[in-house]
Structure formats: structure tokens, C-alpha cells
Design a protein around this motif. Structure first.
Motif, PDB file in Angstrom:
ATOM      1  N   ASP A   1      -1.864  -1.279  14.108  1.00 24.84           N
ATOM      2  CA  ASP A   1      -2.996  -0.774  13.337  1.00 24.84           C
ATOM      3  C   ASP A   1      -3.722  -1.921  12.655  1.00 24.84           C
ATOM      4  O   ASP A   1      -3.118  -2.943  12.322  1.00 24.84           O
ATOM      5  N   LEU A   2      -5.019  -1.726  12.435  1.00 22.89           N
ATOM      6  CA  LEU A   2      -5.819  -2.705  11.716  1.00 22.89           C
ATOM      7  C   LEU A   2      -6.113  -2.187  10.313  1.00 22.89           C
ATOM      8  O   LEU A   2      -6.477  -1.019  10.141  1.00 22.89           O
ATOM      9  N   ILE A   3      -5.933  -3.049   9.337  1.00 26.49           N
ATOM     10  CA  ILE A   3      -6.334  -2.748   7.961  1.00 26.49           C
ATOM     11  C   ILE A   3      -7.694  -3.402   7.795  1.00 26.49           C
ATOM     12  O   ILE A   3      -7.820  -4.631   7.826  1.00 26.49           O
ATOM     13  N   ALA A   4      -8.725  -2.589   7.671  1.00 27.04           N
ATOM     14  CA  ALA A   4     -10.094  -3.097   7.711  1.00 27.04           C
ATOM     15  C   ALA A   4     -10.881  -2.640   6.485  1.00 27.04           C
ATOM     16  O   ALA A   4     -10.480  -1.705   5.786  1.00 27.04           O
ATOM     17  N   VAL A   5     -12.000  -3.297   6.252  1.00 23.02           N
ATOM     18  CA  VAL A   5     -12.902  -2.870   5.186  1.00 23.02           C
ATOM     19  C   VAL A   5     -13.469  -1.506   5.554  1.00 23.02           C
ATOM     20  O   VAL A   5     -13.420  -1.094   6.715  1.00 23.02           O
ATOM     21  N   GLY A   6     -13.954  -0.800   4.552  1.00 23.20           N
ATOM     22  CA  GLY A   6     -14.534   0.512   4.796  1.00 23.20           C
ATOM     23  C   GLY A   6     -13.656   1.649   4.327  1.00 23.20           C
ATOM     24  O   GLY A   6     -14.096   2.780   4.255  1.00 23.20           O
ATOM     25  N   PHE A   7     -12.387   1.351   4.015  1.00 22.64           N
ATOM     26  CA  PHE A   7     -11.500   2.366   3.464  1.00 22.64           C
ATOM     27  C   PHE A   7     -11.526   2.261   1.949  1.00 22.64           C
ATOM     28  O   PHE A   7     -11.909   1.236   1.384  1.00 22.64           O
TER      29      PHE A   7
ATOM     30  N   THR B   1       0.841  -1.191   0.000  1.00 23.20           N
ATOM     31  CA  THR B   1       0.000   0.000   0.000  1.00 23.20           C
ATOM     32  C   THR B   1       0.877   1.243   0.000  1.00 23.20           C
ATOM     33  O   THR B   1       2.102   1.153   0.027  1.00 23.20           O
ATOM     34  N   LYS B   2       0.248   2.394  -0.012  1.00 23.67           N
ATOM     35  CA  LYS B   2       0.954   3.651   0.203  1.00 23.67           C
ATOM     36  C   LYS B   2       0.488   4.318   1.493  1.00 23.67           C
ATOM     37  O   LYS B   2       0.873   5.428   1.798  1.00 23.67           O
ATOM     38  N   ALA B   3      -0.344   3.600   2.257  1.00 28.81           N
ATOM     39  CA  ALA B   3      -0.826   4.130   3.541  1.00 28.81           C
ATOM     40  C   ALA B   3       0.293   4.073   4.576  1.00 28.81           C
ATOM     41  O   ALA B   3       1.086   3.138   4.594  1.00 28.81           O
ATOM     42  N   ASP B   4       0.340   5.072   5.428  1.00 35.55           N
ATOM     43  CA  ASP B   4       1.328   5.142   6.500  1.00 35.55           C
ATOM     44  C   ASP B   4       0.703   4.535   7.753  1.00 35.55           C
ATOM     45  O   ASP B   4      -0.109   5.170   8.421  1.00 35.55           O
ATOM     46  N   LEU B   5       1.063   3.294   8.046  1.00 36.48           N
ATOM     47  CA  LEU B   5       0.476   2.572   9.166  1.00 36.48           C
ATOM     48  C   LEU B   5       1.528   2.299  10.234  1.00 36.48           C
ATOM     49  O   LEU B   5       2.730   2.373   9.978  1.00 36.48           O
ATOM     50  N   LYS B   6       1.071   1.959  11.401  1.00 33.44           N
ATOM     51  CA  LYS B   6       1.944   1.665  12.538  1.00 33.44           C
ATOM     52  C   LYS B   6       1.682   0.235  13.013  1.00 33.44           C
ATOM     53  O   LYS B   6       0.610  -0.317  12.791  1.00 33.44           O
ATOM     54  N   ILE B   7       2.650  -0.333  13.727  1.00 29.65           N
ATOM     55  CA  ILE B   7       2.488  -1.643  14.338  1.00 29.65           C
ATOM     56  C   ILE B   7       1.242  -1.603  15.234  1.00 29.65           C
ATOM     57  O   ILE B   7       1.069  -0.669  16.015  1.00 29.65           O
TER      58      ILE B   7
ATOM     59  N   ILE C   1     -13.090 -10.488   5.047  1.00 27.81           N
ATOM     60  CA  ILE C   1     -13.977  -9.420   5.518  1.00 27.81           C
ATOM     61  C   ILE C   1     -13.513  -8.942   6.884  1.00 27.81           C
ATOM     62  O   ILE C   1     -13.952  -7.919   7.378  1.00 27.81           O
ATOM     63  N   HIS C   2     -12.607  -9.700   7.486  1.00 28.04           N
ATOM     64  CA  HIS C   2     -12.061  -9.373   8.809  1.00 28.04           C
ATOM     65  C   HIS C   2     -10.788  -8.538   8.646  1.00 28.04           C
ATOM     66  O   HIS C   2     -10.066  -8.681   7.662  1.00 28.04           O
ATOM     67  N   PRO C   3     -10.482  -7.709   9.614  1.00 29.48           N
ATOM     68  CA  PRO C   3      -9.256  -6.890   9.533  1.00 29.48           C
ATOM     69  C   PRO C   3      -7.990  -7.741   9.591  1.00 29.48           C
ATOM     70  O   PRO C   3      -8.014  -8.885  10.047  1.00 29.48           O
ATOM     71  N   PHE C   4      -6.912  -7.145   9.133  1.00 26.40           N
ATOM     72  CA  PHE C   4      -5.570  -7.707   9.298  1.00 26.40           C
ATOM     73  C   PHE C   4      -4.808  -6.738  10.195  1.00 26.40           C
ATOM     74  O   PHE C   4      -4.883  -5.526  10.005  1.00 26.40           O
ATOM     75  N   LYS C   5      -4.084  -7.291  11.139  1.00 29.97           N
ATOM     76  CA  LYS C   5      -3.321  -6.481  12.083  1.00 29.97           C
ATOM     77  C   LYS C   5      -1.891  -6.323  11.578  1.00 29.97           C
ATOM     78  O   LYS C   5      -1.242  -7.291  11.214  1.00 29.97           O
TER      79      LYS C   5
ATOM     80  N   VAL D   1       3.816  -6.482   7.031  1.00 27.94           N
ATOM     81  CA  VAL D   1       3.578  -7.859   7.439  1.00 27.94           C
ATOM     82  C   VAL D   1       2.329  -7.796   8.308  1.00 27.94           C
ATOM     83  O   VAL D   1       2.262  -6.992   9.248  1.00 27.94           O
ATOM     84  N   VAL D   2       1.331  -8.594   7.956  1.00 27.78           N
ATOM     85  CA  VAL D   2       0.051  -8.520   8.654  1.00 27.78           C
ATOM     86  C   VAL D   2      -0.373  -9.901   9.146  1.00 27.78           C
ATOM     87  O   VAL D   2       0.071 -10.925   8.639  1.00 27.78           O
TER      88      VAL D   2
END
Length: 143
Positions: free
Chosen positions: A30-36, A22-28, A103-107, A74-75
Motif C-alpha cells: 500500500d502507498l501512504i499518500a497525500v490527500g488523506f 498510525t491507526k490505519a489498517d494497511l497492507k504490504i 509530497i511523494h507517497p511512501f510504500k 516500515v515504509v
């Protein structure tokens, strides 16, 4: 460490690794979830997409919209996952890209900081090909 803790430790140590490009700036944590919004289209998707191969995740980051830095996370799955029908048997027999969705988030549990990408010419050729497919109505994400 008791036997139950040892078994959990072993299961975790050998758990399937998933990557998210991705190009999103995420942190350890964080959840990558549906809705974005999708990395590729101006719409919200009903699934989160990941891969078990670094190469596929790199391509995901390279094709993502935006001007931010390309990132590979890494999720860890938090629920059931399934083969990604957008590539499984649609573009390639079986699942050689090891692409999945849920459909569930990835951490987010880590970030890959050293990887090799494609040349700008290769990315342009891939994007041009996807644009042609989109114009023909053949590059649709199956929700």
C-alpha cells in the motif's frame, strides 16, 4: 548476480529505514499518500510524515485519532524527502527526532509488531499539552 545487481542489492540492504505510526489498517505494498486526512487534525495534509526512529513513530501512532489499533509501518520513500519543519528547529534544534516529510507517497514494506508504548497517563499528559498549545494558536502544522 552481476556487479550492477550486486550494487543495487547492497544499496537496498543499507537503505535508510523510515517508520510511519498510525491507526490505519494497511497492507504490504500500500502507498501512504497525500490527500488523506491527518492522523491528528480534521484536514488533509500536503505531506506524508515519517521518522527514522521507532520511538517517534510510536508516539505518532499513540496520538493518532480513532479507536483502531495502533500500528507502526516500515515504509520506503518513493521520492525526495525533507526534514519536518514542524519539529526541526521549531521545537528542537536540528532534527533529533529524525522526522521527515514528502509530497511523494511512501510504500509500506513491513510492520513492526513488537514495540513498547507509553502509559495512558503519559499519553493523556501529552494530548493535554497539545490541546493547550492549540488553544494558544501555537500547535499548527506547517504545510
Amino acid at each position: 548476480m552481476n556487479k550492477e545487481q550486486e550494487n543495487l542489492h547492497m544499496a537496498t540492504a543499507f537503505a535508510q529505514t523510515y517508520f510511519h505510526g498510525t491507526k490505519a489498517d494497511l497492507k504490504i505494498g500500500d502507498l501512504i499518500a497525500v490527500g488523506f486526512n491527518s492522523n491528528y487534525e480534521e484536514r488533509q495534509l500536503k505531506h506524508v510524515y515519517v521518522s527514522s526512529t521507532l520511538n517517534t513513530a510510536v508516539l505518532g501512532a499513540e496520538l493518532a485519532k480513532g479507536n483502531q489499533r495502533e500500528r507502526i509501518y516500515v515504509v520506503e520513500a518513493t521520492g525526495d524527502i525533507e526534514d519536518d519543519p514542524n519539529v526541526t528547529d521549531k521545537k528542537f534544534p536540528g532534527n533529533p527526532t529524525m522526522s521527515y516529510r514528502s509530497i511523494h507517497p511512501f510504500k509500506v514494506v513491513g510492520e513492526v509488531t513488537l514495540w513498547h508504548g507509553r502509559t495512558s497517563e503519559q499519553i493523556k499528559a501529552i494530548k493535554d499539552g497539545l490541546d493547550r498549545l492549540r488553544e494558544q494558536g501555537m500547535n499548527m502544522i506547517l504545510d
